[in-house]
Design an enzyme around this catalytic site. Sequence first.
Site, mmCIF file in Angstrom:
data_model
loop_
_atom_site.group_PDB
_atom_site.id
_atom_site.type_symbol
_atom_site.label_atom_id
_atom_site.label_comp_id
_atom_site.label_asym_id
_atom_site.label_seq_id
_atom_site.Cartn_x
_atom_site.Cartn_y
_atom_site.Cartn_z
ATOM 1 N N SER A 52 5.566 -6.533 3.181
ATOM 2 C CA SER A 52 5.947 -6.996 5.002
ATOM 3 C C SER A 52 6.306 -8.307 4.957
ATOM 4 C CB SER A 52 4.316 -7.402 5.459
ATOM 5 O OG SER A 52 3.558 -8.038 5.355
ATOM 6 N N GLU B 60 9.287 -3.890 12.753
ATOM 7 C CA GLU B 60 8.799 -2.758 11.968
ATOM 8 C C GLU B 60 7.721 -2.183 12.644
ATOM 9 O OE1 GLU B 60 7.158 -3.638 8.055
ATOM 10 O OE2 GLU B 60 8.875 -1.858 7.471
ATOM 11 N N CYS C 34 9.693 1.966 3.522
ATOM 12 C CA CYS C 34 10.729 0.861 4.184
ATOM 13 C C CYS C 34 12.229 1.007 4.210
ATOM 14 C CB CYS C 34 10.721 -0.836 3.094
ATOM 15 S SG CYS C 34 11.189 0.071 1.309
ATOM 16 N N PHE D 278 0.703 -1.116 -0.250
ATOM 17 C CA PHE D 278 0.543 -0.104 -0.346
ATOM 18 C C PHE D 278 0.940 1.283 0.153
ATOM 19 C CE2 PHE D 278 1.019 -0.223 4.544
ATOM 20 C CZ PHE D 278 0.741 0.992 5.288
HETATM 21 P P1 NAD Z 1 1.479 -6.306 3.351
HETATM 22 O O1 NAD Z 1 2.634 -7.970 3.114
HETATM 23 O O2 NAD Z 1 0.239 -6.238 3.833
HETATM 24 O O3 NAD Z 1 0.535 -7.084 1.584
HETATM 25 C C1 NAD Z 1 1.531 -6.621 0.048
HETATM 26 C C2 NAD Z 1 0.577 -7.211 -0.606
HETATM 27 O O4 NAD Z 1 0.727 -8.794 -0.928
HETATM 28 C C3 NAD Z 1 -0.935 -6.428 -0.717
HETATM 29 O O5 NAD Z 1 -0.520 -6.529 -2.170
HETATM 30 C C4 NAD Z 1 -1.333 -7.631 0.161
HETATM 31 O O6 NAD Z 1 -3.201 -7.824 -0.458
HETATM 32 C C5 NAD Z 1 -0.657 -9.372 0.012
HETATM 33 N N1 NAD Z 1 -0.965 -9.713 1.140
HETATM 34 C C6 NAD Z 1 -1.183 -9.253 2.418
HETATM 35 N N2 NAD Z 1 -1.848 -10.649 3.244
HETATM 36 C C7 NAD Z 1 -1.433 -11.849 2.728
HETATM 37 C C8 NAD Z 1 -1.339 -12.847 2.675
HETATM 38 N N3 NAD Z 1 -1.764 -13.913 4.000
HETATM 39 N N4 NAD Z 1 -1.399 -14.290 1.382
HETATM 40 C C9 NAD Z 1 -1.505 -13.310 0.355
HETATM 41 N N5 NAD Z 1 -1.240 -12.042 -0.370
HETATM 42 C C10 NAD Z 1 -1.341 -11.522 0.974
HETATM 43 O O7 NAD Z 1 1.929 -5.049 3.020
HETATM 44 P P2 NAD Z 1 1.289 -3.594 2.814
HETATM 45 O O8 NAD Z 1 1.271 -3.419 4.521
HETATM 46 O O9 NAD Z 1 1.068 -3.662 1.984
HETATM 47 O O10 NAD Z 1 3.605 -2.862 2.827
HETATM 48 C C11 NAD Z 1 3.896 -2.534 3.889
HETATM 49 C C12 NAD Z 1 5.113 -3.454 4.123
HETATM 50 O O11 NAD Z 1 6.250 -3.405 2.927
HETATM 51 C C13 NAD Z 1 6.374 -2.428 5.417
HETATM 52 O O12 NAD Z 1 7.042 -4.061 5.545
HETATM 53 C C14 NAD Z 1 7.016 -2.279 3.983
HETATM 54 O O13 NAD Z 1 8.138 -2.438 4.788
HETATM 55 C C15 NAD Z 1 7.062 -3.337 3.603
HETATM 56 N N6 NAD Z 1 7.794 -2.685 2.044
HETATM 57 C C16 NAD Z 1 9.065 -3.126 1.293
HETATM 58 C C17 NAD Z 1 10.048 -2.583 0.983
HETATM 59 C C18 NAD Z 1 11.229 -3.178 0.201
HETATM 60 O O14 NAD Z 1 11.439 -2.669 -0.967
HETATM 61 N N7 NAD Z 1 11.662 -3.720 1.037
HETATM 62 C C19 NAD Z 1 8.788 -1.761 -0.187
HETATM 63 C C20 NAD Z 1 8.053 -0.833 -0.016
HETATM 64 C C21 NAD Z 1 7.470 -1.621 1.506
#
Ligand code: NAD
Length: 482
Positions: A229, A382, A284, A152
């Site tokens: 995440s 985090e 991130c 997101f």
């Molecule tokens: P999230 O893991 O909740 O969701 C990411 C994607 O995965 C979404 O499209 C969601 O629909 C899907 N998803 C969520 N739970 C799932 C599950 N149980 N099974 C399958 N798919 C699932 O992450 P978020 O809250 O949207 O994003 C924030 C996180 O992303 C933070 O931890 C941040 O550090 C990380 N992030 C990392 C980077 C990087 O480059 N390392 C960059 C941006 C964000």
Amino acid sequence: MAETETLENFVDGAWVRPEGRDLLDVPDPSSGALIARVPRSGASEVDAAVRAARRAFGSWREVPVVERARHVLALRALLEAHAEELARTVVRENGKTLDEARGSVRRGIEATEFAAAAPTTLQGSFLEDVSRGVDTTLLRQPVGVVAGITPFNFPVMIPLWMAPLALVCGNTFVLKPSERVPRSASLLARWVAEAGFPAGTFNLVHGDAAAVDALLTHPGVDAVSFVGSAPTARHIYTTAAAHGKRVQALAGAKNYLIVMPDAELARSVPAIVSSAFGQSGERCLAGSVVVAVEPGADRLVEQLSRAVSALVTGPANASGTEVGPVIRPEHRDRVLQWIRDGERLGARVVARGSVPPGSAGYYVPPVLFDGVRPEMPIAQEEIFGPVLSVIRVASLDEAIEVANRSRYGNAAAIFTRDGRSAREFTHRIEAGMLGVNIGVPAPAAFFPFVGWKGSFYGDLHATGRDAVEFYTRKKVVTTRWF
Ligand code: NAD
């Protein structure tokens, strides 16, 4: 786009509404007002998108790379023309400020520009006479159907890290954007279609975990690019790999900022505050822990406190707002719980900002903790909110040791005037993206986004040449002419 429009998937060049699927509300985090509804697509919608992508792959991969790059250039022009609309959509559904949103759209456009260089970056190599009269050629070819699953916090930038480059490499693409920021992805799909990419090359499937799991196990998907995440990244990596797919999974982070006694505080403090509190800490690359090397921590904490207390928290679209809301009420409650836990375990709140009174938006007051110990959960986990912890240490050695205990390794920074300290830091720190007097060391799109340790699962990173390698398979041809 109408205010509470129900969003549709984009499959095989057409907008389609999934039949009989639940809808999820998409609120504006600044006010809680409903702005859209998004379908929770399931296996049948994913299957239709993957099949469309598979069908399109056969002819798309035969399109000469210069023509594919021209579509990318057309997309770039559309993104540029609509950059403000994209940025305002990001402000509305994500809650970052307009400046932050504009910056993120700009980074996405830069990734698109890098993709347009494919006639150069896709070039292989050739070696004459590997043996007498025998030559070897290395070619790069597309992988096939790529699924992109995005978080997101960067609704435009992260899909643009993936789709233009995957497409220009000759792959076809299925995007499953975050269900919490789906409107930006729908706009992107519109411009991709307008840029002339043929039907089926780019597909958009809205939804949540069910759609993701259908992609991870679908036999028609060849590669998965994921950003999100850490727990989800581990699930994506293990499940997609177990189903024979190539995977890159970028995960969570906990970033340490080391401040040396000789740091120039007048410029370091604003950089640290902007790293930790910009985008409400939902980055991130956000600095989350300051490791203050003595002597001088008192002076640093005093200046940080003053800056944090002065931060203006408010609606993302209000002028003067420095810290917008966080993404959802549940996330706000989690961050507030982290703050309470920090206090309970003995860390001291030395500055606490305010939140707009009486708002239905999802606000967290910016908080600065002093007296944090390395083993405390607020120093390890985090938080993804506007919370900064200060750990005091006696030496650079100890600072590096504390930072290296983290199970994450996305980013780290040092603030110093001393080249020797900076050199020690860059040599010994266990993180992939480093800043020297830079609070958010985001690599430009032509370099890889190189998280280490628990911040990344896979081999080839996103963006830059690593991503070209990820979106292509190599062939090595050995030739002898009789
Ligand atoms: P999230 O893991 O909740 O969701 C990411 C994607 O995965 C979404 O499209 C969601 O629909 C899907 N998803 C969520 N739970 C799932 C599950 N149980 N099974 C399958 N798919 C699932 O992450 P978020 O809250 O949207 O994003 C924030 C996180 O992303 C933070 O931890 C941040 O550090 C990380 N992030 C990392 C980077 C990087 O480059 N390392 C960059 C941006 C964000």
